[in-house]
Design a protein around this motif. Structure first.
Motif, PDB file in Angstrom:
ATOM      1  N   GLY A  59       0.699  -1.195   0.041  1.00  0.00           N
ATOM      2  CA  GLY A  59       0.171   0.029   0.068  1.00  0.00           C
ATOM      3  C   GLY A  59       0.830   1.386  -0.049  1.00  0.00           C
ATOM      4  O   GLY A  59       0.451   2.516  -0.165  1.00  0.00           O
ATOM      5  N   LYS A  60       2.282   1.135   0.036  1.00  0.00           N
ATOM      6  CA  LYS A  60       2.948   2.518   0.089  1.00  0.00           C
ATOM      7  C   LYS A  60       3.056   2.857  -1.228  1.00  0.00           C
ATOM      8  O   LYS A  60       2.806   2.200  -2.146  1.00  0.00           O
ATOM      9  CB  LYS A  60       4.306   2.099   0.439  1.00  0.00           C
ATOM     10  N   ILE A  61       3.099   4.280  -1.494  1.00  0.00           N
ATOM     11  CA  ILE A  61       3.179   5.036  -2.626  1.00  0.00           C
ATOM     12  C   ILE A  61       4.544   5.843  -2.835  1.00  0.00           C
ATOM     13  O   ILE A  61       5.168   6.402  -1.966  1.00  0.00           O
ATOM     14  CB  ILE A  61       1.809   5.763  -2.704  1.00  0.00           C
ATOM     15  N   ARG A  62       5.037   5.879  -4.040  1.00  0.00           N
ATOM     16  CA  ARG A  62       5.960   6.711  -4.386  1.00  0.00           C
ATOM     17  C   ARG A  62       5.617   7.642  -5.727  1.00  0.00           C
ATOM     18  O   ARG A  62       5.008   6.969  -6.729  1.00  0.00           O
ATOM     19  CB  ARG A  62       7.308   5.933  -4.789  1.00  0.00           C
ATOM     20  N   THR A  63       5.817   8.501  -5.808  1.00  0.00           N
ATOM     21  CA  THR A  63       5.548   9.595  -6.982  1.00  0.00           C
ATOM     22  C   THR A  63       6.904  10.131  -7.600  1.00  0.00           C
ATOM     23  O   THR A  63       7.720  10.409  -6.719  1.00  0.00           O
ATOM     24  CB  THR A  63       4.556  10.542  -6.591  1.00  0.00           C
ATOM     25  N   MET A  64       6.990  10.203  -9.087  1.00  0.00           N
ATOM     26  CA  MET A  64       8.092  10.874  -9.623  1.00  0.00           C
ATOM     27  C   MET A  64       7.785  11.604 -10.769  1.00  0.00           C
ATOM     28  O   MET A  64       6.757  11.355 -11.464  1.00  0.00           O
ATOM     29  CB  MET A  64       9.041   9.760  -9.966  1.00  0.00           C
ATOM     30  N   GLY A  65       8.266  12.647 -10.820  1.00  0.00           N
ATOM     31  CA  GLY A  65       8.013  13.514 -12.171  1.00  0.00           C
ATOM     32  C   GLY A  65       7.609  14.808 -11.599  1.00  0.00           C
ATOM     33  O   GLY A  65       8.303  15.347 -10.578  1.00  0.00           O
ATOM     34  N   LYS A  66       6.572  15.490 -12.158  1.00  0.00           N
ATOM     35  CA  LYS A  66       6.124  16.804 -11.495  1.00  0.00           C
ATOM     36  C   LYS A  66       5.691  16.646 -10.064  1.00  0.00           C
ATOM     37  O   LYS A  66       5.002  15.467  -9.873  1.00  0.00           O
ATOM     38  CB  LYS A  66       4.883  17.192 -12.404  1.00  0.00           C
ATOM     39  N   ALA A  67       5.506  17.597  -9.537  1.00  0.00           N
ATOM     40  CA  ALA A  67       5.110  17.640  -8.217  1.00  0.00           C
ATOM     41  C   ALA A  67       3.847  17.371  -8.091  1.00  0.00           C
ATOM     42  O   ALA A  67       2.903  17.643  -8.869  1.00  0.00           O
ATOM     43  CB  ALA A  67       5.447  18.944  -7.554  1.00  0.00           C
ATOM     44  N   CYS A  68       3.342  16.539  -7.217  1.00  0.00           N
ATOM     45  CA  CYS A  68       1.927  15.993  -7.093  1.00  0.00           C
ATOM     46  C   CYS A  68       1.090  16.269  -5.849  1.00  0.00           C
ATOM     47  O   CYS A  68       1.939  16.380  -4.916  1.00  0.00           O
ATOM     48  CB  CYS A  68       1.935  14.319  -7.228  1.00  0.00           C
ATOM     49  N   SER A  69      -0.121  16.464  -5.966  1.00  0.00           N
ATOM     50  CA  SER A  69      -0.681  17.062  -4.531  1.00  0.00           C
ATOM     51  C   SER A  69      -1.342  15.740  -3.853  1.00  0.00           C
ATOM     52  O   SER A  69      -1.753  14.835  -4.474  1.00  0.00           O
ATOM     53  CB  SER A  69      -1.688  18.104  -4.869  1.00  0.00           C
ATOM     54  N   ASN A  70      -1.407  16.054  -2.534  1.00  0.00           N
ATOM     55  CA  ASN A  70      -1.986  14.857  -2.074  1.00  0.00           C
ATOM     56  C   ASN A  70      -3.577  14.628  -2.280  1.00  0.00           C
ATOM     57  O   ASN A  70      -3.807  13.462  -2.395  1.00  0.00           O
ATOM     58  CB  ASN A  70      -2.189  15.286  -0.255  1.00  0.00           C
ATOM     59  N   GLU A  71      -4.297  15.817  -2.402  1.00  0.00           N
ATOM     60  CA  GLU A  71      -5.599  15.727  -3.089  1.00  0.00           C
ATOM     61  C   GLU A  71      -5.552  14.956  -4.211  1.00  0.00           C
ATOM     62  O   GLU A  71      -6.549  14.143  -4.282  1.00  0.00           O
ATOM     63  CB  GLU A  71      -6.068  17.199  -3.177  1.00  0.00           C
ATOM     64  N   PHE A  72      -4.693  15.142  -4.975  1.00  0.00           N
ATOM     65  CA  PHE A  72      -4.720  14.489  -6.652  1.00  0.00           C
ATOM     66  C   PHE A  72      -4.778  12.749  -6.327  1.00  0.00           C
ATOM     67  O   PHE A  72      -5.485  12.027  -6.673  1.00  0.00           O
ATOM     68  CB  PHE A  72      -3.804  14.852  -7.418  1.00  0.00           C
TER      69      PHE A  72
END
Length: 161
Positions: A59-72
């Motif tokens: 269930g852990k998440i990692r985002t890469m690229g443009k900054a991503c919002s918590n809401e999105f």
């Protein structure tokens, strides 16, 4: 000298007990560019709006690229997510080419150049970031504080050219 943020990395480290990766994949919008990886590491990859999201089997998440919002991300996954900033990659160009061999001889305690291993000069003046300078004048800053140090690094380098 234009500064560009090439990549930002965020993570949500809240593990979810009994997280079902297959169910999560099926619940995602079918119009998303998504892929389920069933080999190690088991994860879902989602590409959207210049960002890549990785959802792991715990269930852990990692985002890469443009900054991503918590809401999105929360809206996309239909659960509350709190993203923590991990790292940025920032780039800018100096107005000239740089002789890296000469630079490392002039500033040996502040720089390292091993052209057999990597074609850039490494500046080690700031412990919070990693700075690579290429002979073309391209400068890459990596680290959590990279955006804060752009003007400091630019001024430091320009004063030594």
């Amino acid at each position: 000298m234009k500064t560009v943020v090439l990549n930002s990395v965020f993570k949500d480290s809240s593990a979810i007990p009994n997280f079902d990766l297959q169910q999560c994949f099926q619940n995602l919008n079918s119009k998303l560019d998504k892929k389920l990886y069933s080999h190690r590491p088991k994860m879902i990859r989602i590409r959207t709006q210049g960002t890549t999201l990785l959802i792991f089997n715990n269930g852990k998440i990692r985002t890469m690229g443009k900054a991503c919002s918590n809401e999105f991300v929360s809206c996309l996954l239909n659960r509350k997510v709190t993203l923590q900033h991990m790292s940025d990659t920032v780039m800018f160009h100096l107005p000239c080419y740089i002789n890296l061999h000469k630079f490392v001889k002039l500033y040996p305690s502040q720089s390292r150049y091993e052209c057999e291993l990597f074609p850039s000069l490494v500046i080690n003046c700031w412990p919070e970031i990693h700075v690579n300078v290429f002979h073309t004048g391209k400068v890459i800053l990596l680290g959590k504080a990279a955006q804060r140090y752009v003007s400091t690094v630019k001024n430091w380098l320009l004063s030594r050219l």
